[in-house]
Write a protein that holds these residues in place. Structure first.
Motif, PDB file in Angstrom:
ATOM      1  N   LYS A  43      50.430  62.201  93.805  1.00  0.00           N
ATOM      2  CA  LYS A  43      50.703  63.340  92.969  1.00  0.00           C
ATOM      3  C   LYS A  43      52.277  64.105  94.091  1.00  0.00           C
ATOM      4  N   GLN A  44      52.585  64.465  92.759  1.00  0.00           N
ATOM      5  CA  GLN A  44      54.157  65.556  93.904  1.00  0.00           C
ATOM      6  C   GLN A  44      54.140  66.956  94.256  1.00  0.00           C
ATOM      7  N   ALA A  45      54.268  67.217  95.517  1.00  0.00           N
ATOM      8  CA  ALA A  45      53.553  68.847  95.453  1.00  0.00           C
ATOM      9  C   ALA A  45      55.793  69.513  95.451  1.00  0.00           C
ATOM     10  N   ARG A  46      55.265  70.516  94.904  1.00  0.00           N
ATOM     11  CA  ARG A  46      56.788  71.346  94.164  1.00  0.00           C
ATOM     12  C   ARG A  46      56.758  72.539  94.883  1.00  0.00           C
ATOM     13  N   ALA A  47      57.034  73.248  95.077  1.00  0.00           N
ATOM     14  CA  ALA A  47      58.008  74.523  95.696  1.00  0.00           C
ATOM     15  C   ALA A  47      58.764  75.419  94.054  1.00  0.00           C
ATOM     16  N   VAL A  48      58.056  76.797  94.046  1.00  0.00           N
ATOM     17  CA  VAL A  48      59.262  76.903  92.637  1.00  0.00           C
ATOM     18  C   VAL A  48      58.867  78.563  93.333  1.00  0.00           C
ATOM     19  N   TYR A  49      60.413  79.239  93.353  1.00  0.00           N
ATOM     20  CA  TYR A  49      60.365  80.942  93.762  1.00  0.00           C
ATOM     21  C   TYR A  49      60.758  81.510  92.458  1.00  0.00           C
ATOM     22  N   ARG A  50      59.444  82.430  92.494  1.00  0.00           N
ATOM     23  CA  ARG A  50      59.363  83.350  91.068  1.00  0.00           C
ATOM     24  C   ARG A  50      59.599  84.527  91.642  1.00  0.00           C
ATOM     25  N   SER A  51      61.192  85.351  90.706  1.00  0.00           N
ATOM     26  CA  SER A  51      60.540  87.254  90.950  1.00  0.00           C
ATOM     27  C   SER A  51      61.178  87.237  89.688  1.00  0.00           C
TER      28      SER A  51
END
Length: 400
Positions: free
Chosen positions: A221-229
């Motif tokens: 599985k790929q780990a990702r981070a998304v900044y939600r503003s």
């Protein structure tokens, strides 16, 4: 970078503790509740001016005393720097660098860098958005110390604006409107600076997070981070950005990352005007970095609510490892590899994750580990051992 000497005075349970340290691995072993974490907490506090266990300074000062002192000698390359921090609950903390005159506590930020792993890190994945915002801001301050002022400026403006909204609730007038306009501009300016810094940091973290998670797991599985503003996502009833919980939400191109400070400031002013009625009704600021979210994803789904316990642990560890990689690669401070602190982590991990984590961190310049049972420590991290006893330590050479 490594800590050569640590001294604590009236910090937590220690009236006085003097400890010689050095490069490589040092393991603090002792029964639970005896004071192991207090030692590494002091080191983490000296680096970040915050504790991974409590949100205020008062519990850090030994009961019955009014002040605590943390002193350390930090070696980076051929240069040694002496740091001293006074903790004064209810008053301003003060610091000294190389025994010079006192300075603001935040003036020592960046001299000592640490990355601390602890059981509390599960909150980075399972907890509310404030845990992840704090993670970003603390890493940001470690990487670029002047952003401590950026964060402080925003919090000051937000506090003033919220006070105005609260006082005007139910009786909003034209004078309130004019004053709020002034605070809108202050909030937009400070918010734009903080969000731009966070967005740039997330761009640095993104590839390192994927790399770290793959190293700790089977890589399926790929780990990702998304900044939600709050600038680009609608607000839910609780004021936090809505994600929709859809896989494609993690693929957003990050429009905000391409905006400059003035463009971000204009976006904030527009968003504040759109939310004016709602903010006045509720008496609180609903737009700004204090409401943003760092979403964590594993494959096509958000980690929160979907990740297993093991995946949650791996993702939390990967976030810390990613921050370690970012700090190690900082071109502004070459060679300043952070001190790695693993506080009672191995007792929480299965054998496979223990071995993988130990193999990754063993090569750091200085690694400090706490454990209740020495057998919990993987072979790769069985360095010098210090036994923690009530009120001090015993390492075969010295007591305190």
């Amino acid at each position: 970078m490594f800590i050569e000497y640590l001294s604590l005075t009236d910090f937590r349970t220690y009236p006085q503790l003097d400890l010689a340290l050095g490069p490589g691995v040092t393991v603090f072993v002792g029964a639970n509740g005896i004071g192991k974490t207090n030692i590494v907490e002091a080191i983490g506090y000296l680096a970040s001016l915050s504790s991974h266990r409590v949100s205020s300074d008062a519990p850090l000062v030994r009961f019955g005393t009014g002040q605590a002192l943390v002193r350390a000698r930090v070696v980076r390359g051929q240069q040694a720097t002496s740091l001293e921090l006074e903790l004064n609950p209810g008053k301003a903390n003060r610091a000294r660098i190389n025994r010079a005159n006192p300075v603001r506590a935040r003036d020592i930020l960046g001299i000592l860098r640490t990355v601390l792993f602890a059981p509390e890190d599960l909150a980075l994945v399972k907890g509310d958005p404030s845990s992840r915002r704090r993670f970003l801001d603390e890493l940001l301050t470690s990487l670029v110390p002047h952003h401590a002022a950026t964060r402080s400026d925003y919090e000051r403006v937000l506090k003033q604006r919220n006070a105005l909204l609260k006082s005007a609730r139910g009786r909003f007038s034209s004078s309130h409107e004019a004053t709020l306009e002034v605070w809108d501009h202050h909030l937009a300016q400070a918010g734009a600076a903080l969000v731009k810094a966070r967005l740039e940091l997330v761009q640095l973290l993104q590839p390192r997070l994927g790399q770290a998670y793959a190293a700790l797991t089977d890589g399926s599985k790929q780990a990702r981070a998304v900044y939600r503003s709050t600038l680009e996502s609608p607000l839910a009833d609780d004021g936090e950005p809505e994600t929709g919980g859809l896989p494609e939400a993690a693929e957003m191109p990050g429009e905000l990352a391409g905006l400059d400070l003035d463009q971000l400031r204009q976006r904030y002013l527009e968003a504040l005007r759109r939310q004016r009625r709602r903010e006045v009704e509720r008496g609180i600021s609903l737009v700004g970095p204090h409401r943003d979210e760092l979403e964590l994803w594993l494959g096509p789904v958000p980690a929160k609510g979907y990740a297993s316990h093991g995946e949650t642990w791996s993702l939390a560890l990967a976030l810390r490892l990613a921050s370690y990689y970012v700090l190690c690669e900082d071109e502004q401070v070459p060679g300043a590899t952070p001190v790695l602190i693993l506080d009672d982590v191995f007792a929480e991990l299965d054998t496979q994750r223990r071995e993988k984590l130990a193999g990754i961190v063993a090569g750091a310049e200085q690694v400090l580990v706490t454990a209740a049972v020495a057998e919990d420590i993987p072979a790769a991290l069985r360095g010098g051992q210090i036994t923690v006893v009530p009120g001090g330590i015993f390492d075969g050479r010295q007591t305190a």
